[in-house]
Design an enzyme around this catalytic site. Structure first.
Site, mmCIF file in Angstrom:
data_model
loop_
_atom_site.group_PDB
_atom_site.id
_atom_site.type_symbol
_atom_site.label_atom_id
_atom_site.label_comp_id
_atom_site.label_asym_id
_atom_site.label_seq_id
_atom_site.Cartn_x
_atom_site.Cartn_y
_atom_site.Cartn_z
ATOM 1 N N LYS A 186 0.845 -1.357 0.019
ATOM 2 C CA LYS A 186 0.008 -0.103 -0.068
ATOM 3 C C LYS A 186 0.704 1.166 0.103
ATOM 4 O O LYS A 186 0.371 2.241 -0.446
ATOM 5 C CB LYS A 186 -1.005 0.074 1.092
ATOM 6 C CG LYS A 186 -2.116 -0.796 1.223
ATOM 7 C CD LYS A 186 -3.110 -0.741 2.153
ATOM 8 C CE LYS A 186 -4.258 -1.821 1.679
ATOM 9 N NZ LYS A 186 -5.325 -1.266 2.910
ATOM 10 N N GLY A 212 -8.911 -6.211 4.185
ATOM 11 C CA GLY A 212 -10.000 -6.677 5.178
ATOM 12 C C GLY A 212 -10.128 -5.935 6.682
ATOM 13 O O GLY A 212 -10.708 -6.426 7.399
ATOM 14 N N GLU A 243 -1.555 7.408 7.977
ATOM 15 C CA GLU A 243 -2.408 8.499 7.355
ATOM 16 C C GLU A 243 -3.299 9.510 8.196
ATOM 17 O O GLU A 243 -3.472 8.910 9.220
ATOM 18 C CB GLU A 243 -3.387 7.624 6.570
ATOM 19 C CG GLU A 243 -3.234 7.511 5.100
ATOM 20 C CD GLU A 243 -4.166 6.429 4.340
ATOM 21 O OE1 GLU A 243 -5.369 6.278 4.840
ATOM 22 O OE2 GLU A 243 -3.967 5.999 3.390
ATOM 23 N N LYS A 244 -3.655 10.500 7.708
ATOM 24 C CA LYS A 244 -4.461 11.480 8.456
ATOM 25 C C LYS A 244 -5.850 10.742 8.407
ATOM 26 O O LYS A 244 -6.296 10.000 7.599
ATOM 27 C CB LYS A 244 -4.880 12.881 7.406
ATOM 28 C CG LYS A 244 -6.013 13.714 8.030
ATOM 29 C CD LYS A 244 -5.437 14.617 8.683
ATOM 30 C CE LYS A 244 -6.455 15.418 9.498
ATOM 31 N NZ LYS A 244 -5.855 15.944 11.104
ATOM 32 N N TYR A 245 -6.810 10.522 9.639
ATOM 33 C CA TYR A 245 -7.697 9.927 10.021
ATOM 34 C C TYR A 245 -9.042 10.889 9.633
ATOM 35 O O TYR A 245 -9.118 11.890 10.279
ATOM 36 C CB TYR A 245 -7.920 9.502 11.233
ATOM 37 C CG TYR A 245 -9.209 8.751 11.601
ATOM 38 C CD1 TYR A 245 -9.309 7.640 11.398
ATOM 39 C CD2 TYR A 245 -10.233 9.443 12.447
ATOM 40 C CE1 TYR A 245 -10.579 6.790 11.556
ATOM 41 C CE2 TYR A 245 -11.475 8.661 12.593
ATOM 42 C CZ TYR A 245 -11.724 7.107 12.445
ATOM 43 O OH TYR A 245 -12.500 6.724 12.786
ATOM 44 N N LEU A 246 -9.743 10.498 8.784
ATOM 45 C CA LEU A 246 -10.887 11.568 8.200
ATOM 46 C C LEU A 246 -11.958 11.338 9.254
ATOM 47 O O LEU A 246 -12.402 10.064 9.342
ATOM 48 C CB LEU A 246 -11.084 11.455 6.530
ATOM 49 C CG LEU A 246 -9.933 11.638 5.860
ATOM 50 C CD1 LEU A 246 -10.301 11.336 4.407
ATOM 51 C CD2 LEU A 246 -9.451 12.941 5.912
ATOM 52 N N ASN A 286 -7.629 -2.157 -5.834
ATOM 53 C CA ASN A 286 -7.874 -3.628 -5.775
ATOM 54 C C ASN A 286 -7.817 -4.201 -7.224
ATOM 55 O O ASN A 286 -8.441 -3.681 -8.077
ATOM 56 C CB ASN A 286 -9.228 -4.096 -5.207
ATOM 57 C CG ASN A 286 -9.323 -3.836 -3.687
ATOM 58 O OD1 ASN A 286 -8.289 -4.067 -3.087
ATOM 59 N ND2 ASN A 286 -10.535 -3.125 -3.176
ATOM 60 N N ARG A 322 -8.718 -6.852 -8.785
ATOM 61 C CA ARG A 322 -9.467 -7.837 -9.022
ATOM 62 C C ARG A 322 -11.030 -7.767 -9.133
ATOM 63 O O ARG A 322 -11.345 -6.344 -9.170
ATOM 64 C CB ARG A 322 -9.220 -8.927 -7.865
ATOM 65 C CG ARG A 322 -9.603 -8.200 -6.608
ATOM 66 C CD ARG A 322 -9.934 -9.017 -5.192
ATOM 67 N NE ARG A 322 -9.683 -8.312 -4.127
ATOM 68 C CZ ARG A 322 -10.748 -7.628 -3.575
ATOM 69 N NH1 ARG A 322 -12.002 -7.659 -4.341
ATOM 70 N NH2 ARG A 322 -10.740 -6.726 -2.526
HETATM 71 P P1 ADP Z 1 -8.444 -2.535 3.996
HETATM 72 O O1 ADP Z 1 -7.625 -2.866 2.686
HETATM 73 O O2 ADP Z 1 -8.008 -3.225 5.066
HETATM 74 O O3 ADP Z 1 -9.959 -2.876 3.415
HETATM 75 P P2 ADP Z 1 -8.648 0.070 3.463
HETATM 76 O O4 ADP Z 1 -7.500 1.193 3.069
HETATM 77 O O5 ADP Z 1 -9.450 -0.066 2.004
HETATM 78 O O6 ADP Z 1 -8.383 -0.917 4.031
HETATM 79 O O7 ADP Z 1 -9.652 0.866 4.066
HETATM 80 C C1 ADP Z 1 -10.927 0.289 4.418
HETATM 81 C C2 ADP Z 1 -11.911 1.370 5.094
HETATM 82 O O8 ADP Z 1 -11.247 1.679 6.310
HETATM 83 C C3 ADP Z 1 -12.316 2.432 4.400
HETATM 84 O O9 ADP Z 1 -13.419 2.201 3.373
HETATM 85 C C4 ADP Z 1 -12.701 3.505 5.451
HETATM 86 O O10 ADP Z 1 -13.767 3.207 6.027
HETATM 87 C C5 ADP Z 1 -11.551 3.312 6.592
HETATM 88 N N1 ADP Z 1 -10.372 3.941 6.346
HETATM 89 C C6 ADP Z 1 -9.378 3.666 5.649
HETATM 90 N N2 ADP Z 1 -8.469 5.001 5.708
HETATM 91 C C7 ADP Z 1 -8.991 5.873 6.418
HETATM 92 C C8 ADP Z 1 -8.458 6.853 6.853
HETATM 93 N N3 ADP Z 1 -7.361 7.596 6.397
HETATM 94 N N4 ADP Z 1 -9.540 7.780 7.543
HETATM 95 C C9 ADP Z 1 -10.725 7.271 7.908
HETATM 96 N N5 ADP Z 1 -11.115 6.013 7.393
HETATM 97 C C10 ADP Z 1 -10.301 5.407 6.872
#
Ligand code: ADP
Length: 447
Positions: free
Chosen positions: A116, A164, A200-203, A289, A291
């Protein structure tokens, strides 16, 4: 065109792929564990090979067994579905070394997007906006603290090999950053055998909006619009729709153009999904993704395109045969993921399905391997059915969903149908007013 394809997956998606193959006149080979001998994907396939015991490590993840099955049956291509080996670059390489076509992108692209940190760097290079955060791995607490101070709390600690929703921890201040790092590191090591982390910044209130893309081996790429996947529990999607209730035409065009240009430059092959968080009118890439996705049917409903058929055609070397302007969008679609789980506690509920009656009628599609008498095995993901409705508008979909969920009978086991019924009755959901953290909050209010 291929005459025979081996489907290296199980459950509803194996069946879904079988259906596309048969419409194209292609024979199918199912592989299965001993727990799945009676599964619908095995019953419908032209040939079936048992590849091992129930434990996925010894069957659906068993590369030598799957390759032997392909060789014995003379399959010319392998479709990996989703999950299992679908994003395993080594598997894609080994399949190719055996002279078999892997239905998916190049192993190099799978490898790159599986990391990632590297994926974010590549997307940034291709002109795609990414979530602010560390540019590389964070290796020690002092670095992490400096980066978190820079981007501002709260921050999210994530696993470079993540998936996941595992290996993800929020830190609200410097005081709990170290704890978030050590928990995420332990979880990442245990889940992925790789403890590399990034920040990452947590949104606070983002929506999850993703774009479906297709690229062919002739250098062309298109997008098939976006999917709204903000209804989540534990970072896992529960209900998805196309298109998003919040995007306007100008925003859609802007992000679509950026993504298609990037995919053409990247030389992406096959179907893929670019996932974004969307907040205050801005898109931030989180991952790609490489796939087929669980939620692909909502895109099929509004575009009329069979995405699995497109994957197979592309793997066969055929050109897309249409340009972006030829991709049109018709109405709205919503998918409910129905799991064999207690709708309140989410405890798995495997066992014998005593009665089964799927809903039907105009605009209703059910993708499921269930039948009366089938025993849902306890060894695998709990997704047992996907209900997809299509209508001229979001309101029409909600009406159709309400009556389809009412009609759906799955007896003998607990399912998440009641959760969906509760969800689609919520006024905020009906108004399209939600974000990725909304469902978990709403569920506590429902009691
Ligand atoms: P995974 O590959 O484990 O599914 P992702 O990066 O695709 O992880 O993120 C899955 C979910 O986690 C996102 O759809 C969102 O709900 C939450 N998420 C991921 N990154 C952030 C972020 N920087 N801020 C807030 N929520 C996040």
């Amino acid at each position: 065109m291929f005459e025979k394809i081996l489907i290296a997956s199980r459950g509803e998606i194996a069946l879904r792929i079988h259906r596309a193959c048969h419409e194209m006149g292609i024979e199918t080979v199912a592989v299965h564990s001993t727990a799945d001998s009676e599964a619908m994907h095995v019953r419908l396939a032209d040939e079936a090979v048992c590849i091992g015991p129930p434990n996925p490590a010894e069957s659906y993840l068993n590369m030598p067994a799957i390759l032997s099955a392909a060789e014995i049956t003379g399959a010319e291509a392998i479709h990996p579905g989703y999950g299992f080996l679908s994003e395993n670059a080594r598997f894609a390489d080994i399949v190719a070394e055996h002279g078999i076509t892997f239905i998916g992108p190049s192993a190099a692209h799978i490898r790159l997007m599986g990391d990632k940190i590297a994926a974010k760097a590549e997307m940034r290079r291709l002109g795609i906006p990414v979530v602010p955060g560390s540019d590389g791995p964070v290796t020690n607490d002092a670095d992490a603290r400096r980066i978190a101070d820079d981007i501002g709390y709260p921050v999210l600690v994530k696993a470079s090999a993540g998936g996941g929703g595992r290996g993800m921890k929020v830190a609200t201040s410097a005081a709990n950053l170290s704890a978030a790092l050590s928990t995420a590191r332990a979880e990442a090591a245990a889940s992925f055998g790789n403890d590399e982390l990034y920040i990452e910044k947590y949104l606070a209130k983002p929506r999850h909006i993703e774009l479906q893309v297709l690229g062919d081996s002739h250098g062309d790429a298109v997008h098939l619009g976006e999917r709204e996947c903000s209804l989540q529990r534990r970072h896992q999607k529960v209900l998805e729709e196309a298109r998003s209730p919040v995007l306007g035409a100008a925003e859609r065009k802007q992000i679509g153009d950026i993504v298609v240009r990037a995919m053409a430059e990247f030389g992406y092959l096959g179907a893929g999904t670019i996932e974004f968080l969307y907040e205050d009118g801005a898109f931030f890439f989180i991952e790609m993704n490489t796939r087929l996705q669980v939620e692909h049917p909502v895109t099929e409903a509004i575009t009329g395109l069979d995405i699995v058929r497109e994957q197979i055609r592309i793997a066969d070397g055929q050109p897309l045969g249409y340009a972006q302007k030829d991709v049109t969008f018709n109405g709205h679609a919503i998918e409910c993921r129905i799991n064999a789980e207690d709708p309140k506690t989410f405890a798995p509920s495997p066992g014998r399905v005593t009665d089964y009656h799927p809903p039907g009628g105009l605009g209703v599609r059910v993708d499921s391997g269930l039948y009366a008498g089938y025993r849902v095995p306890p060894h695998y993901d709990s997704l047992i059915a996907k209900l997809i409705v299509h209508g001229t508008s979001r309101d029409e979909c909600l009406m159709r969903l309400r009556r389809s969920l009412e009609e759906f009978v799955i007896g003998g086991i607990e399912t998440t149908i009641p959760l969906h019924q509760r969800l689609i009755a919520d006024p905020e959901f009906i108004a399209g007013d939600f974000h990725v953290h909304w469902l978990e909050q709403a569920m506590t209010n429902w009691g």
